[in-house]
Design a protein around this motif. Structure first.
Motif, short mmCIF file in Angstrom:
data_model
loop_
_atom_site.label_atom_id
_atom_site.label_comp_id
_atom_site.label_asym_id
_atom_site.label_seq_id
_atom_site.Cartn_x
_atom_site.Cartn_y
_atom_site.Cartn_z
N GLN A 1 -0.77 20.11 13.34
CA GLN A 1 -2.09 20.30 13.97
C GLN A 1 -3.19 20.46 12.95
N GLU A 2 -2.92 20.09 11.71
CA GLU A 2 -3.90 20.17 10.62
C GLU A 2 -4.40 21.59 10.44
N GLY A 3 -3.50 22.57 10.61
CA GLY A 3 -3.80 23.95 10.27
C GLY A 3 -4.50 24.75 11.35
N MET A 4 -4.86 24.14 12.48
CA MET A 4 -5.60 24.85 13.53
C MET A 4 -4.85 24.74 14.85
N PRO A 5 -4.01 25.73 15.19
CA PRO A 5 -3.23 25.63 16.43
C PRO A 5 -4.10 25.75 17.66
N ARG A 6 -3.79 24.96 18.69
CA ARG A 6 -4.52 25.00 19.95
C ARG A 6 -4.04 26.15 20.82
N ASP A 7 -2.81 26.61 20.61
CA ASP A 7 -2.24 27.68 21.41
C ASP A 7 -1.49 28.63 20.49
N ASP A 8 -1.22 29.85 21.02
CA ASP A 8 -0.46 30.81 20.22
C ASP A 8 0.95 30.27 19.95
N ILE A 9 1.47 30.65 18.79
CA ILE A 9 2.83 30.27 18.40
C ILE A 9 3.64 31.54 18.21
N ALA A 10 4.77 31.65 18.93
CA ALA A 10 5.65 32.82 18.79
C ALA A 10 7.08 32.31 18.69
N LEU A 11 7.83 32.87 17.74
CA LEU A 11 9.19 32.43 17.47
C LEU A 11 10.10 33.62 17.17
N ILE A 12 11.34 33.53 17.63
CA ILE A 12 12.40 34.44 17.17
C ILE A 12 13.61 33.56 16.85
N ALA A 13 14.22 33.82 15.71
CA ALA A 13 15.44 33.11 15.33
C ALA A 13 16.56 34.13 15.16
N LEU A 14 17.74 33.76 15.70
CA LEU A 14 18.97 34.52 15.47
C LEU A 14 19.92 33.62 14.70
N ARG A 15 20.60 34.16 13.71
CA ARG A 15 21.54 33.37 12.92
C ARG A 15 22.74 34.22 12.56
N VAL A 16 23.94 33.62 12.73
CA VAL A 16 25.15 34.29 12.33
C VAL A 16 25.40 33.95 10.86
N PRO A 17 25.44 34.94 9.98
CA PRO A 17 25.61 34.65 8.55
C PRO A 17 26.91 33.89 8.29
N ASP B 1 18.08 31.42 6.09
CA ASP B 1 18.21 32.66 6.85
C ASP B 1 17.22 32.64 8.01
N ALA B 2 17.33 33.61 8.91
CA ALA B 2 16.53 33.58 10.14
C ALA B 2 15.04 33.59 9.84
N GLY B 3 14.61 34.40 8.87
CA GLY B 3 13.19 34.42 8.52
C GLY B 3 12.74 33.10 7.92
N GLY B 4 13.60 32.47 7.15
CA GLY B 4 13.26 31.17 6.59
C GLY B 4 13.12 30.10 7.66
N ILE B 5 13.96 30.17 8.70
CA ILE B 5 13.88 29.20 9.80
C ILE B 5 12.54 29.31 10.52
N THR B 6 12.16 30.53 10.92
CA THR B 6 10.89 30.68 11.65
C THR B 6 9.69 30.32 10.77
N GLY B 7 9.76 30.69 9.49
CA GLY B 7 8.66 30.35 8.59
C GLY B 7 8.50 28.86 8.42
N ARG B 8 9.63 28.14 8.30
CA ARG B 8 9.55 26.69 8.13
C ARG B 8 9.03 26.00 9.40
N VAL B 9 9.44 26.51 10.56
CA VAL B 9 8.98 25.90 11.81
C VAL B 9 7.47 26.11 11.98
N VAL B 10 6.99 27.33 11.73
CA VAL B 10 5.55 27.58 11.85
C VAL B 10 4.76 26.68 10.91
N ASP B 11 5.21 26.56 9.67
CA ASP B 11 4.51 25.71 8.71
C ASP B 11 4.44 24.27 9.20
N ARG B 12 5.56 23.76 9.72
CA ARG B 12 5.59 22.37 10.16
C ARG B 12 4.68 22.15 11.38
#
Length: 385
Positions: A369-385, A353-364
């Motif tokens: 970056q070994e847990g310390m991002p150099r820049d802000d990370i912002a994501l929006i996912a849209l998905r047609v069920p 689902d859309a929340g699962g997609i953004t969560g997986r991308v942020v984790d990856r």
């Protein structure tokens, strides 16, 4: 000889009135000799200390225990102990902070050993330490307030929860750079323009801090204000560009704006315009991933910007990922996460689902970056069920 007597008198005066306290002790701590400087500092008379008093008796309980359990054994093993901070109980009851240096040496060849002790007043040092601790505490409090302010400001750029859009799953994720103690420039929003019409914006203002926060706030709320009257997503970004130039902000901005409405085939129709921003990625149900939108100019630099629209009607199982450059330009050494890696990841997780997609991308991206991002990370996912 008269000259010898004068030299002896000078040495005795130097001992008695030295800028530090001198004491001689027997190994158990009994004071056998003390100079005038020490007596003046502490208020004792020579008879008070030379009648069998021990140095440790001049210490408060905690320092006396330390003297007997650490100071004396170290002196015995090493032959000297330097810069030990203790307090002396003065004759009038007050406490005098001092630093103590001690040396264990024989009184004379073959004689009984004795302890030579040099005592320095540490009043100024103690005041400095207190001031330093106070400054550190104030700095910690200021840092905490700055972090809370940054978090509060950042929350104003990112909605606490995205509204439901009919026919679509909507998911988002945000992760500030570093420890999150500075206001970043990433912002996003999803909002209803009119019945059946929705707007989506995601952008990144150059820089960080208070000045960037002003431009970030201006950009987010300008988009909401002009979206109801704009003729197209490209027109929304043109109006945002004019607002940034009119404000006099010396910071540019990248943004992607998408209009969402019902398409001819009954699916969600997505119209995308890019203002210098990375193109969102469309993952079809077949697994194919391609970018959406035509490259456009940065916003806030030029009066006449080149912007274009591109539309696509989404089908069942399609997913679209909007992201800031904190994702694609995430670095590990000299290696970038890159849009190709992101496209492959989106293809792998498109069935979530859309929340699962953004969560997986942020984790990856964080793992990259070994847990310390150099820049802000912002994501929006849209998905047609």
């Amino acid at each position: 000889m008269p000259g010898g007597a004068e030299e002896l008198a000078r040495l005795r005066d130097l001992y008695e009135h030295a800028p530090c306290g001198y004491l001689s002790l027997s190994p158990p701590g009994t004071i056998t000799r003390v100079n005038r400087t020490f007596l003046d500092w502490t208020g004792y008379r020579a008879d008070d200390l030379l009648g069998g008093a021990r140095f440790q008796d001049l210490l408060p309980v905690g320092d006396r225990i330390y003297y007997e359990t650490h100071f004396t054994p170290l002196l015995t093993m090493q032959g000297e102990v330097r810069e030990i901070a203790v307090e002396l109980k003065c004759a009038g009851g007050e406490r005098l902070p001092v630093l103590v240096n001690s040396t264990l040496r024989p009184e004379e060849p073959g004689g009984a050993p004795s302890v030579r002790m040099c005592v320095f007043r540490a009043i100024d040092r103690r005041e400095y330490e207190r001031e330093l601790l106070y400054i550190r505490r104030r700095a910690g409090e200021s840092e905490s307030r700055a972090r809370q302010l940054a978090e509060t400001l950042q929350r104003s750029f990112i909605p606490p929860a995205l509204p439901p859009v009919p026919g679509l799953e909507v998911g988002d994720a945000y992760r500030p750079a570093g420890a999150g103690d500075e206001v970043g420039g990433d912002f996003y929003d999803v909002f209803e323009i009119a019945p059946g019409r929705w707007g989506l914006v995601l952008g990144d203002v150059c820089g960080k801090g208070a000045e960037a926060a002003v431009v970030t706030s201006l950009a987010r709320y300008t988009v909401r204000a002009v979206a109801t009257e704009a003729e197209s997503p490209a027109d929304v970004l043109r109006k945002l560009n004019a607002s940034l130039l009119g404000h006099g902000a010396e910071r540019f901005c990248t943004a992607v704006y998408a209009g969402i409405e019902s398409g001819p085939g009954g699916g969600p129709l997505l119209t995308v315009s890019l203002g210098g921003h990375p193109a969102p990625l469309l993952a079809a149900s077949s697994g194919e991933v391609r970018p959406l939108g035509r490259p456009g100019d940065l916003l806030g630099l030029l009066e006449d910007v080149v912007l274009a629209d591109e539309s696509v009607e989404l089908r069942s199982g399609d997913a679209v990922l909007f992201f800031t450059d904190g994702v694609s330009e995430a670095r590990r050494g000299r290696e970038f996460f890159g849009e190709d890696r992101l496209a492959g990841l989106l293809s792998d997780v498109r069935a979530l689902d859309a929340g699962g997609i953004t969560g997986r991308v942020v984790d990856r991206v964080l793992d990259f970056q070994e847990g310390m991002p150099r820049d802000d990370i912002a994501l929006i996912a849209l998905r047609v069920p």
